[in-house]
Design an enzyme around this catalytic site. Structure first.
Site, PDB file in Angstrom:
ATOM      1  N   THR A  78       0.814  -1.218   0.000  1.00 15.06           N
ATOM      2  CA  THR A  78       0.000   0.000   0.000  1.00 15.06           C
ATOM      3  C   THR A  78       0.848   1.269   0.000  1.00 15.06           C
ATOM      4  O   THR A  78       0.467   2.283  -0.585  1.00 15.06           O
ATOM      5  CB  THR A  78      -0.937  -0.011   1.229  1.00 15.06           C
ATOM      6  OG1 THR A  78      -1.806  -1.122   1.097  1.00 15.06           O
ATOM      7  CG2 THR A  78      -1.764   1.246   1.333  1.00 15.06           C
ATOM      8  N   LYS A 230       1.356  -7.605  12.963  1.00 14.85           N
ATOM      9  CA  LYS A 230       0.244  -6.768  12.521  1.00 14.85           C
ATOM     10  C   LYS A 230      -0.996  -7.297  13.239  1.00 14.85           C
ATOM     11  O   LYS A 230      -1.384  -8.448  13.046  1.00 14.85           O
ATOM     12  CB  LYS A 230       0.069  -6.877  11.002  1.00 14.85           C
ATOM     13  CG  LYS A 230      -1.073  -6.040  10.467  1.00 14.85           C
ATOM     14  CD  LYS A 230      -1.161  -6.089   8.952  1.00 14.85           C
ATOM     15  CE  LYS A 230      -2.331  -5.262   8.462  1.00 14.85           C
ATOM     16  NZ  LYS A 230      -2.456  -5.207   7.014  1.00 14.85           N
TER      17      LYS A 230
HETATM   18  N1  GLU Z   1      -2.150  -6.873   1.206  1.00 17.53           N
HETATM   19  C1  GLU Z   1      -1.220  -5.918   0.729  1.00 17.53           C
HETATM   20  C2  GLU Z   1       0.175  -6.123   1.261  1.00 17.53           C
HETATM   21  O1  GLU Z   1       0.398  -6.564   2.353  1.00 17.53           O
HETATM   22  C3  GLU Z   1      -1.665  -4.505   0.974  1.00 17.53           C
HETATM   23  C4  GLU Z   1      -1.724  -4.169   2.445  1.00 17.53           C
HETATM   24  C5  GLU Z   1      -0.651  -3.196   2.832  1.00 17.53           C
HETATM   25  O2  GLU Z   1       0.337  -2.909   2.182  1.00 17.53           O
HETATM   26  O3  GLU Z   1      -0.828  -2.697   3.911  1.00 17.53           O
HETATM   27  O4  GLU Z   1       1.091  -5.812   0.563  1.00 17.53           O
END
Ligand code: GLU
Length: 419
Positions: A78, A230
């Site tokens: 993200t 997380k």
């Molecule tokens: N699921 C994706 C990832 O872990 C997007 C979530 C994010 O970056 O926070 O890369």
């Protein structure tokens, strides 16, 4: 011409507007400006429209000789994403240089070099990515004062653990991500990046995760890479140190680090070394009431050499499992961790635990199951079975908290108003 999703410059209403064209159902053109606001235009209002092919980086990468050099390695997630206005989906599309362009404050902290290693969502990471990334970070550490890795948050803690075991580092290796993409007003990307740059230029010498500490834009925590998880799907303060306290906090406004843990690896303390072999035939199995031990036999039959069990409470699986464990533990390593997350495994309290120990299970102390998984991959990749067995219970890089003294400091830390 369909300009949806393109960056354009528009002459209209006596002004020049720049932004990304959004899908519109009304027939008018809707432009998302760089400041996040949307402006609508009727056809007759638009005097000129020009597609801007390349999104220009605002960064001047001119080197300031007074500042340390830091390498940003981008892997996706993200933090490197923006909304794709064609599909409405969030996709990874920015290179690391563009991230720096979006956060010019970084240039006040360090000279940044940027490299796009991957552009993937972190659920697509695997052991091969970890190894390639470790090699890349290792080379960067020879030249730079610190390394920042931008990463998807979902599996960031796994990568942090993998790097912590693979690289003995004399300098900071900082993993950073974002819960909201950088084109959203609530994005945490810029603050997290700025705090990660402060950490990468600090006196630290270990692998850490830097993310928002609260839901406000006040400070970030520096979490030890092998002690973090997380814990929330979407909140900006999703990352928590588990069975430990954060190493420190960074005041975003003051740009200042306050260390909570003095007993941390410091800059220059360790020699730079890379041990990048990983045994992929290691599995993490979460036990639940009724789960049959056949699952162990299945993996054993497939040549698996390491098993991390996520047991109940102090570290238990059904006594039905004992015979199979006894059989396979002769040429495999079986570590017990706990679904409780908080606390330490102890298989000496109840009968089940004692039988498990006798059958060959090794207690994973207070390691998170996923950290034990990565540690086992690394141990079996680099050492023979006997050596690996010995190292499982040793604290190598901070993954095992030696004494319960931290429990009290953790309690007072989490209860204090001034965290
Ligand atoms: N699921 C994706 C990832 O872990 C997007 C979530 C994010 O970056 O926070 O890369």
């Amino acid at each position: 011409m369909d300009l949806t999703g393109k960056k354009v410059k528009i002459k209209a209403k006596g002004k020049i507007f720049e932004g990304i064209v959004m899908p519109s159902v009304t027939g008018s053109l809707v432009l998302k400006l760089d400041n996040g606001y949307n402006v609508g235009f009727f056809d007759y209002e638009i005097l000129e429209i020009e597609e801007i092919e390349k999104i220009e980086s605002k960064t001047s990468l001119t080197k300031n000789p007074e500042l340390p050099d830091v390498k940003i390695i981008s892997t996706g997630g993200t933090i490197a994403s923006k909304v794709d206005y064609k599909t409405g989906a969030v996709t990874s599309q920015f290179t690391a240089e563009e991230i720096v362009g979006d956060v010019p404050e970084l240039a006040e902290i360090c000279n940044v070099d940027a490299e796009l290693l991957y552009n993937i969502l972190s659920e697509n990471m695997n052991v091969k990515h970890w190894i390639e990334l470790a090699r890349n970070v290792y080379s960067a550490l020879k030249k730079y004062e610190g390394v920042i890795i931008t990463h998807g948050t979902d599996t960031m803690a796994y990568t942090a653990s993998a790097l912590a075991f693979m690289i003995s580092t004399p300098k900071p290796i900082v993993l950073v991500g974002a819960q909201r993409s950088s084109d959203r007003p609530s994005s945490d990307a810029a603050m997290n990046l700025i705090c990660s740059a402060l950490t990468a230029t600090s006196d630290l010498g270990e692998v850490v995760v830097v993310m928002h500490a609260t839901t406000s834009d006040d400070y970030c925590y520096i979490h030890r890479g092998v002690k973090v998880r997380k814990c929330h799907t979407s909140r900006r303060d999703a990352f928590k140190s588990i069975n430990f306290i954060p190493l420190g906090k960074i005041d975003y406004m003051k740009r200042k680090i306050e260390w909570f843990v003095q007993d941390r690896f410091k800059r220059g303390e360790r020699e730079l070394e890379l041990k990048d072999k990983m045994e992929e035939k290691v599995v993490l199995i979460k036990f639940y009431p009724g789960l049959k031990p056949d699952i162990l036999e299945y993996y054993y039959g497939k040549g698996y050499k390491g098993f991390v069990l996520e047991g109940t409470g102090l570290g238990h699986v059904s006594t039905e499992w004992i015979d199979v464990i006894k059989k396979i533990s002769e040429d495999c390593l079986i570590i017990m961790t706990s679904q409780c997350i908080w606390g330490r495994v102890c298989d000496r309290v109840y009968d089940t635990g004692r039988y498990l120990l006798k059958a060959g299970v090794i207690e994973g102390e207070d390691m998170l199951p996923e950290v034990a998984l990565v540690k086992l991959m690394w141990l079996l990749g680099n050492y023979d079975l006997e050596e690996a067995k010995k190292y499982v219970k040793e604290n190598l890089v901070g993954e095992i908290t030696q004494s319960t003294k931290y429990w009290e400091s953790m309690l007072s830390f989490f209860n204090s108003k001034n965290k």
